[in-house]
Design a protein around this motif. Structure first.
Motif, mmCIF file in Angstrom:
data_model
loop_
_atom_site.group_PDB
_atom_site.id
_atom_site.type_symbol
_atom_site.label_atom_id
_atom_site.label_comp_id
_atom_site.label_asym_id
_atom_site.label_seq_id
_atom_site.Cartn_x
_atom_site.Cartn_y
_atom_site.Cartn_z
ATOM 1 N N GLU A 536 106.623 32.002 -10.938
ATOM 2 C CA GLU A 536 105.672 31.090 -11.577
ATOM 3 C C GLU A 536 104.711 31.818 -12.516
ATOM 4 O O GLU A 536 104.212 31.220 -13.479
ATOM 5 C CB GLU A 536 104.902 30.308 -10.518
ATOM 6 C CG GLU A 536 104.099 29.136 -11.060
ATOM 7 C CD GLU A 536 104.960 28.109 -11.777
ATOM 8 O OE1 GLU A 536 104.483 27.539 -12.793
ATOM 9 O OE2 GLU A 536 106.103 27.862 -11.327
ATOM 10 N N PHE A 537 104.462 33.098 -12.253
ATOM 11 C CA PHE A 537 103.606 33.852 -13.169
ATOM 12 C C PHE A 537 104.147 33.801 -14.600
ATOM 13 O O PHE A 537 103.382 33.798 -15.568
ATOM 14 C CB PHE A 537 103.516 35.316 -12.737
ATOM 15 C CG PHE A 537 102.481 35.599 -11.693
ATOM 16 C CD1 PHE A 537 101.130 35.429 -11.954
ATOM 17 C CD2 PHE A 537 102.853 36.067 -10.441
ATOM 18 C CE1 PHE A 537 100.174 35.715 -10.993
ATOM 19 C CE2 PHE A 537 101.905 36.356 -9.470
ATOM 20 C CZ PHE A 537 100.561 36.174 -9.745
ATOM 21 N N ALA A 538 105.459 33.795 -14.735
ATOM 22 C CA ALA A 538 106.070 33.825 -16.076
ATOM 23 C C ALA A 538 105.732 32.585 -16.883
ATOM 24 O O ALA A 538 105.884 32.583 -18.120
ATOM 25 C CB ALA A 538 107.582 33.981 -15.956
ATOM 26 N N ASN A 539 105.266 31.521 -16.228
ATOM 27 C CA ASN A 539 104.896 30.292 -16.928
ATOM 28 C C ASN A 539 103.432 30.256 -17.332
ATOM 29 O O ASN A 539 102.968 29.274 -17.917
ATOM 30 C CB ASN A 539 105.220 29.082 -16.039
ATOM 31 C CG ASN A 539 106.709 28.950 -15.774
ATOM 32 O OD1 ASN A 539 107.520 29.182 -16.654
ATOM 33 N ND2 ASN A 539 107.062 28.580 -14.543
ATOM 34 N N GLY A 540 102.703 31.325 -17.029
ATOM 35 C CA GLY A 540 101.302 31.396 -17.437
ATOM 36 C C GLY A 540 101.166 31.455 -18.950
ATOM 37 O O GLY A 540 102.021 32.011 -19.646
ATOM 38 N N THR A 541 100.090 30.896 -19.472
ATOM 39 C CA THR A 541 99.890 30.815 -20.925
ATOM 40 C C THR A 541 98.595 31.520 -21.338
ATOM 41 O O THR A 541 97.815 31.963 -20.490
ATOM 42 C CB THR A 541 99.853 29.347 -21.372
ATOM 43 O OG1 THR A 541 98.786 28.663 -20.686
ATOM 44 C CG2 THR A 541 101.180 28.654 -21.059
ATOM 45 N N ASN A 542 98.382 31.585 -22.673
ATOM 46 C CA ASN A 542 97.168 32.200 -23.237
ATOM 47 C C ASN A 542 96.924 33.576 -22.641
ATOM 48 O O ASN A 542 95.845 33.884 -22.124
ATOM 49 C CB ASN A 542 95.952 31.301 -23.017
ATOM 50 C CG ASN A 542 96.080 29.975 -23.746
ATOM 51 O OD1 ASN A 542 96.665 29.916 -24.821
ATOM 52 N ND2 ASN A 542 95.567 28.908 -23.157
ATOM 53 N N ARG A 543 97.940 34.417 -22.749
ATOM 54 C CA ARG A 543 97.892 35.743 -22.138
ATOM 55 C C ARG A 543 97.095 36.733 -22.978
ATOM 56 O O ARG A 543 97.192 36.734 -24.199
ATOM 57 C CB ARG A 543 99.318 36.282 -21.945
ATOM 58 C CG ARG A 543 100.141 35.470 -20.968
ATOM 59 C CD ARG A 543 101.587 35.912 -20.939
ATOM 60 N NE ARG A 543 102.310 35.182 -19.914
ATOM 61 C CZ ARG A 543 102.995 35.731 -18.931
ATOM 62 N NH1 ARG A 543 103.102 37.043 -18.851
ATOM 63 N NH2 ARG A 543 103.596 34.986 -18.036
ATOM 64 N N LEU A 544 96.369 37.576 -22.280
ATOM 65 C CA LEU A 544 95.671 38.688 -22.920
ATOM 66 C C LEU A 544 96.004 39.949 -22.145
ATOM 67 O O LEU A 544 95.747 40.028 -20.939
ATOM 68 C CB LEU A 544 94.159 38.464 -22.927
ATOM 69 C CG LEU A 544 93.327 39.589 -23.558
ATOM 70 C CD1 LEU A 544 93.644 39.727 -25.046
ATOM 71 C CD2 LEU A 544 91.833 39.349 -23.347
ATOM 72 N N THR A 545 96.603 40.926 -22.809
ATOM 73 C CA THR A 545 96.963 42.185 -22.162
ATOM 74 C C THR A 545 95.795 43.150 -22.270
ATOM 75 O O THR A 545 95.232 43.349 -23.364
ATOM 76 C CB THR A 545 98.213 42.790 -22.815
ATOM 77 O OG1 THR A 545 99.296 41.877 -22.665
ATOM 78 C CG2 THR A 545 98.582 44.116 -22.168
ATOM 79 N N GLY A 546 95.445 43.749 -21.149
ATOM 80 C CA GLY A 546 94.308 44.655 -21.102
ATOM 81 C C GLY A 546 94.707 46.089 -20.862
ATOM 82 O O GLY A 546 95.761 46.550 -21.305
ATOM 83 N N GLU A 547 93.905 46.802 -20.099
ATOM 84 C CA GLU A 547 94.112 48.227 -19.903
ATOM 85 C C GLU A 547 95.140 48.493 -18.801
ATOM 86 O O GLU A 547 95.520 47.596 -18.042
ATOM 87 C CB GLU A 547 92.775 48.913 -19.572
ATOM 88 C CG GLU A 547 92.046 48.330 -18.404
ATOM 89 C CD GLU A 547 90.587 48.772 -18.324
ATOM 90 O OE1 GLU A 547 90.165 49.704 -19.031
ATOM 91 O OE2 GLU A 547 89.853 48.160 -17.529
ATOM 92 N N VAL A 548 95.580 49.726 -18.717
ATOM 93 C CA VAL A 548 96.507 50.146 -17.669
ATOM 94 C C VAL A 548 95.804 50.038 -16.317
ATOM 95 O O VAL A 548 94.606 50.339 -16.194
ATOM 96 C CB VAL A 548 96.993 51.578 -17.935
ATOM 97 C CG1 VAL A 548 97.776 52.130 -16.747
ATOM 98 C CG2 VAL A 548 97.846 51.621 -19.201
ATOM 99 N N ASP A 549 96.536 49.622 -15.282
ATOM 100 C CA ASP A 549 95.909 49.389 -13.978
ATOM 101 C C ASP A 549 95.214 50.625 -13.426
ATOM 102 O O ASP A 549 94.122 50.532 -12.848
ATOM 103 C CB ASP A 549 96.920 48.822 -12.976
ATOM 104 C CG ASP A 549 98.197 49.644 -12.831
ATOM 105 O OD1 ASP A 549 98.290 50.757 -13.392
ATOM 106 O OD2 ASP A 549 99.129 49.160 -12.156
#
Length: 578
Positions: A536-549
């Protein structure tokens, strides 16, 4: 997009195989009394030896905390310098011996190997005589291009001396394998053994999607059957499958005649059972991995013949020795002759000098980086005993990821969710300088270099994700999502199926989660792509990629801990399990 690289490697592999065959032919007899020919008048039968590893995960150091149960006590075990000696001793006098592996040799590695992109591990495995391995899911942690780097080398790094096999890893556009599907070991006197290597079919669900874009992972049985026929057509009927998928020893008798070092396993469960029972009878032996279990089992093949299935635990603490008779007339392994046993890699042998030198060289280079303080703790902050429970370190990492993405400019996160398998070690108060968390320790906790991704999910989608913690057709085990502070819910184990996650119990900061309301949720890119079957995570929208964990966790410790105000272990109970 994979064809050019694969052809280049295949050409190199073919040249290497021809050279190796020439060396074997020129080497002459290697042993004294083992590995001999039977029926000396005709040389009809010879003794084969297979030494097998799996799930090494870059554990080249003889780490203080790396142990294995022996005689009811935990004894120090593993370390490349001791593993190499054990393997060398096992090979003594064996003319027809080869050393093989079943994947996850690299990835999720301790800091010493990971800091150098796992190059130390490949160098170590080359030196200890590994001749062939299947790929595992962790070989894809950094994507197919990084795997090619380990196969082909880059600059001064020469890469693996052995072929990495991936018969079921194919280009989705062409259906052709992007790695060698099989390898033939050519012993003296025309003795040939074929090895088919595969990773588990579900690999695409448990690695970051960006690293395996354009790849398909095919059914293990169908793939093995296909290449068993290919080998048969080449006159190779002695066939071993190296498969990065496994099972679990169980105490009840399942009809599989298993043995384990601690005596607890007499039967077997898990994905490998169905695979082993249905895979072509042309395959004589199956060497497995992935589950980090230790077993030597006999599982009947489709023809009802016993067939050996093995696994050697993890981290180089155990290796498997398999012995079998090869019949020159039939060009096959005599199935009734196959025996196997696992051996603990105790440190009561002389360390291998070449391995000791390799480890020491990298320790000198990495020591200053690893020792750098990054934070402070007041007590042990640990993982759970299993991945099916809430644990303090998981809660802490979720909190850190929430804090690092809560700013609207950085994601506006309200909830953070962390997969239990992404937490690879404990933070221990007395590790190194008391109370000080070093960069090396932090890296060992989170070695995957995943990026944080913040996305929109509805309350209904969050509920679906929590329901996907439960076993399903795609994953047999429960994976307990670690949740950030302020997010709570009830897990009622007395109910059936997904009803165990009580829908109206989901709360955020004391307010009910609303099914059609949107929330900002942070996770790592592995989960964001639907990894670990959290689709279900794959259906998330308006994604913002941040820093490495790892960068986020280090920054969080810098902001939230000091020698005078160290971090405490979060209290459990965010999930009310009843």
């Amino acid at each position: 997009m994979f064809t050019t690289k694969r052809k280049r490697y295949l050409a190199a592999a073919t040249t290497a195989a021809l050279a190796a065959a020439a060396l074997v032919a020129a080497a002459g007899p290697a042993g004294a009394h083992h590995g001999h020919d039977h029926d000396h008048g005709h040389g009809r039968q010879v003794d084969l030896q297979l030494l097998a590893l799996n799930d090494f995960h870059g554990h080249i150091e003889a780490e203080e905390g790396l142990t294995y149960p022996v005689g009811g006590a935990e004894v120090p075990a593993g370390g490349a310098e001791y593993l190499a000696t054990h393997l060398a001793q096992a090979r003594e006098g064996e003319r027809y011996s080869t050393t093989v592996a079943a994947g996850d040799l690299i990835g999720a590695s301790p800091f010493l190997s990971a800091a150098f992109g796992d190059e130390p591990t490949i160098e170590s495995l080359n030196a200890m005589g590994v001749e062939v391995s299947s790929v595992g899911n962790h070989e894809f942690d950094k994507g197919i291009d990084d795997l090619y780097r380990h196969i082909e080398g880059e600059g001064d790094y020469t890469g693996a001396d052995f072929p990495y096999l991936g018969a079921n890893v194919v280009d989705e556009a062409t259906g052709e394998p992007v790695l060698d599907p099989y390898w033939i070991k050519r012993f003296r006197g025309g003795v040939r053994v074929g090895f088919i290597g595969m990773t588990l079919e579900g690999t695409g669900d448990i690695v970051a999607k960006s690293g395996v874009e354009g790849l398909d992972f095919l059914d293990e049985v169908e793939t093995a059957d296909k290449y068993a026929e290919v080998l048969h057509d080449q006159g190779v009927d002695a066939i071993v499958v190296l498969l990065h998928e496994g099972g679990y020893p169980v105490e009840e008798d399942t009809g599989h005649d298993c043995e384990s070092l601690d005596g607890s396993g007499v039967g077997m469960s898990g994905p490998i059972v169905d695979i082993a029972e249905t895979m072509s009878s042309e395959v004589d032996i199956i060497v497995t991995g992935h589950t980090h279990q230790e077993y030597v089992c006999s599982v009947p093949d489709p023809a009802g013949q016993p067939r050996m299935v093995t696994s050697a635990s993890s981290y180089g603490r155990v290796f498997t020795e398999i012995e079998a008779t090869y019949d020159r007339r039939t060009k096959d392994i005599v199935r009734s002759s196959v025996t196997g046993a696992n051996t603990v890699v105790e440190r009561d042998v002389a360390p291998d000098p070449a391995q000791s030198e390799l480890v020491a060289r990298y320790q000198d280079e990495v020591e200053e980086v690893a020792a750098r303080p990054v934070g402070y703790i007041s007590e042990d902050i640990t993982r759970g005993a299993t991945r099916a429970e809430e644990f303090p370190l998981g809660s802490l990492i979720a909190d850190a990821q929430l804090d690092r993405t809560a700013d609207p400019a950085l994601g506006g996160a309200q909830i953070a969710l962390m997969n239990p398998g992404g937490v690879r070690a404990d933070l221990l108060y007395d590790e190194g300088e008391a109370g000080v968390v070093s960069y090396g320790e932090l890296y060992t906790v989170q070695p995957f270099n995943n990026y944080l991704v913040t996305m929109d999910l509805t309350g209904a989608q969050i509920l679906t994700i929590l329901q996907q913690q439960l076993p399903s057709a795609d994953r047999e085990t429960t994976l307990f999502m670690q949740v950030s502070r302020g997010f709570t819910y009830t897990w009622d184990t007395s109910l059936e199926g997904t009803d165990q996650i009580v829908a109206d119990s989901l709360m955020l900061n004391g307010e009910p989660i609303v099914a059609d309301q949107t929330y900002r949720v942070t996770t790592n890119n592995f989960l964001a792509d639907g990894g670990d079957s959290f689709y279900e995570f794959a259906n998330g929208t308006n994604r913002l990629t941040g820093e490495v964990d790892l960068v986020a966790l280090e920054a969080w410790f810098a902001e939230n801990s000091s020698a005078d105000d160290p971090v405490e272990a979060p209290e459990l109970g965010r999930v009310n399990v009843i």
